[in-house]
Design a protein around this motif. Structure first.
Motif, mmCIF file in Angstrom:
data_model
loop_
_atom_site.group_PDB
_atom_site.id
_atom_site.type_symbol
_atom_site.label_atom_id
_atom_site.label_comp_id
_atom_site.label_asym_id
_atom_site.label_seq_id
_atom_site.Cartn_x
_atom_site.Cartn_y
_atom_site.Cartn_z
ATOM 1 N N PHE A 52 0.974 -1.186 0.056
ATOM 2 C CA PHE A 52 -0.032 -0.002 -0.108
ATOM 3 C C PHE A 52 0.678 1.283 0.099
ATOM 4 C CE2 PHE A 52 -3.964 -1.703 2.107
ATOM 5 C CZ PHE A 52 -4.343 -2.815 1.003
ATOM 6 N N ALA A 53 2.211 1.137 0.440
ATOM 7 C CA ALA A 53 3.044 2.269 0.461
ATOM 8 C C ALA A 53 4.424 1.749 -0.027
ATOM 9 C CB ALA A 53 2.972 2.827 1.894
ATOM 10 N N LYS A 54 5.419 2.657 -0.276
ATOM 11 C CA LYS A 54 6.715 2.411 -0.502
ATOM 12 C C LYS A 54 7.357 2.563 0.747
ATOM 13 C CE LYS A 54 7.802 3.586 -5.209
ATOM 14 N NZ LYS A 54 8.732 4.326 -6.146
ATOM 15 N N THR A 55 7.655 1.166 1.420
ATOM 16 C CA THR A 55 8.245 1.255 2.717
ATOM 17 C C THR A 55 9.373 0.121 2.565
ATOM 18 O OG1 THR A 55 6.544 -0.493 3.634
ATOM 19 C CG2 THR A 55 6.031 1.972 4.009
ATOM 20 N N ARG A 56 10.206 0.258 3.594
ATOM 21 C CA ARG A 56 11.182 -0.763 3.948
ATOM 22 C C ARG A 56 11.296 -1.294 4.929
ATOM 23 N NH1 ARG A 56 15.293 4.200 3.308
ATOM 24 N NH2 ARG A 56 15.107 5.283 5.005
ATOM 25 N N PRO A 57 11.621 -2.684 5.283
ATOM 26 C CA PRO A 57 11.853 -3.454 6.535
ATOM 27 C C PRO A 57 12.700 -2.598 7.519
ATOM 28 C CG PRO A 57 12.889 -4.449 5.032
ATOM 29 C CD PRO A 57 12.416 -3.517 4.176
ATOM 30 N N THR A 58 12.277 -3.034 8.796
ATOM 31 C CA THR A 58 13.303 -2.396 9.949
ATOM 32 C C THR A 58 13.153 -3.752 10.808
ATOM 33 O OG1 THR A 58 13.135 -0.834 11.507
ATOM 34 C CG2 THR A 58 11.068 -1.865 11.375
ATOM 35 N N SER A 59 13.852 -3.309 12.056
ATOM 36 C CA SER A 59 14.424 -4.351 13.017
ATOM 37 C C SER A 59 13.400 -4.140 14.153
ATOM 38 C CB SER A 59 15.991 -4.075 13.569
ATOM 39 O OG SER A 59 15.996 -2.876 14.173
ATOM 40 N N SER A 60 13.477 -5.241 15.112
ATOM 41 C CA SER A 60 12.668 -5.093 16.259
ATOM 42 C C SER A 60 13.159 -4.192 17.427
ATOM 43 C CB SER A 60 12.717 -6.488 16.859
ATOM 44 O OG SER A 60 14.008 -7.063 17.134
ATOM 45 N N ALA A 61 14.414 -3.530 16.991
ATOM 46 C CA ALA A 61 14.726 -2.481 18.043
ATOM 47 C C ALA A 61 13.957 -1.145 17.675
ATOM 48 C CB ALA A 61 16.146 -2.497 17.842
#
Length: 304
Positions: A234-243
């Motif tokens: 739905f958006a241009k997003t990128r993965p991140t960490s659990s931190a």
């Protein structure tokens, strides 16, 4: 393409990718009932500051240029999710979940019995190998990608790869021709194009392909995978960490923590802000609005 099945959404909760039935909870492992004299304290952890919310919203955003002068990409066409590589009943459940999320954002919905998918989720043996094969045999499919973005996509490692095709349009929806050189930029004339609030262009997501490596997602639930695809599609997003300061489904494949079971309050606030109002708003204006939307969600929950 597998299409949605009416009423299937209620079966999503806890459904695993392999369809393994959930084990009944052992009565001996259930938490003890509180004693009448016990004091039970409930509450919410410290709320993140507006600066922390804005920082995380910007960190997960796949930026293209200066967000003070560029919009965030979103889907303006009718949403049509499609699933490849899953059993029909599991594919239908995922599609129902994605469409449900889109309806909550007031997105346009395509006819679920006859549409051409613009959000394609595929479960394959090796996503990187699949993309390499396409690049070698059907390179024209990547013609709208910058060389840098194309190389990064083909070199990406991990259990999931997201390939997004988007295009710039004028605020009225008219296509803007692609720049072919540094000396001949595209030019478009239009009325009422000057404003301090909005800009005269928008970025439309035409199609997103999410490739999951089948063997590496077997420990995830259908709802987690559907919501991850939602947040990336739905958006241009990128993965991140659990931190990350706040929980987000974008940390689903981070191995250092416990991922959320689905879209979090932060995720919903991000998407609600993105799809609220007109599409040709400055990117930073949208990002700065995530904190306000997050607090609205918390207030709605408190009033339930």
């Amino acid at each position: 393409m597998m299409l949605s099945r009416t009423g299937a959404l209620g079966l999503l909760a806890g459904a695993a990718i392999l369809g393994t039935p959930l084990q009944a909870q052992d009565a001996g492992n259930r938490p003890a009932e509180p004693d009448a004299n016990d004091i039970v304290v409930t509450g919410r952890a410290d709320e993140p500051s507006p600066a922390e919310v804005n920082r995380q919203a910007r960190e997960i955003t796949e930026e293209r240029g200066d967000l003070m002068y560029n919009p965030l990409a979103r889907i303006e066409d009718r949403l049509c999710p499609g699933i490849l590589g899953l059993k029909p009943e599991f594919a239908a459940l995922m599609i129902d979940r994605i469409r449900w999320s889109g309806e909550r954002l007031d997105m346009w919905m395509a006819d679920d019995t006859d549409c051409s998918p613009n959000l394609v989720i595929a479960f394959v043996e090796d996503g990187q190998a699949e993309l390499q094969r396409l690049a070698e045999n059907q390179g024209y499919l990547f013609q709208w990608m910058d060389r840098k973005d194309r190389d990064a996509l083909l070199a990406e490692e991990g259990p999931v790869r997201v390939w997004t095709t988007s295009m710039m349009r004028a605020s009225n929806g008219m296509p803007i021709s692609r720049r072919e050189s540094l000396t001949s930029p595209p030019v478009m004339q239009m009325n009422a194009a000057h404003s301090k609030i909005y800009i005269n262009v928008r970025e439309d997501i035409a199609q997103t392909v999410v490739l999951f490596d089948r063997e590496k997602v077997r420990d995830k639930t259908l709802i987690q995978l559907a919501d991850y695809a939602t947040m990336r599609g739905f958006a241009k997003t990128r993965p991140t960490s659990s931190a990350a300061t706040m929980d987000t489904i974008l940390a689903l494949f981070d191995e250092t923590g416990t991922p959320p079971s689905g879209l979090t309050d932060f995720d919903q606030a991000y998407l609600r802000t993105l799809y609220k109002g007109i599409p040709n708003i400055k990117g930073m204006t949208k990002i700065n609005g995530v904190d306000r939307e997050l607090r609205n969600i918390r207030e709605e929950q408190a009033g339930e």
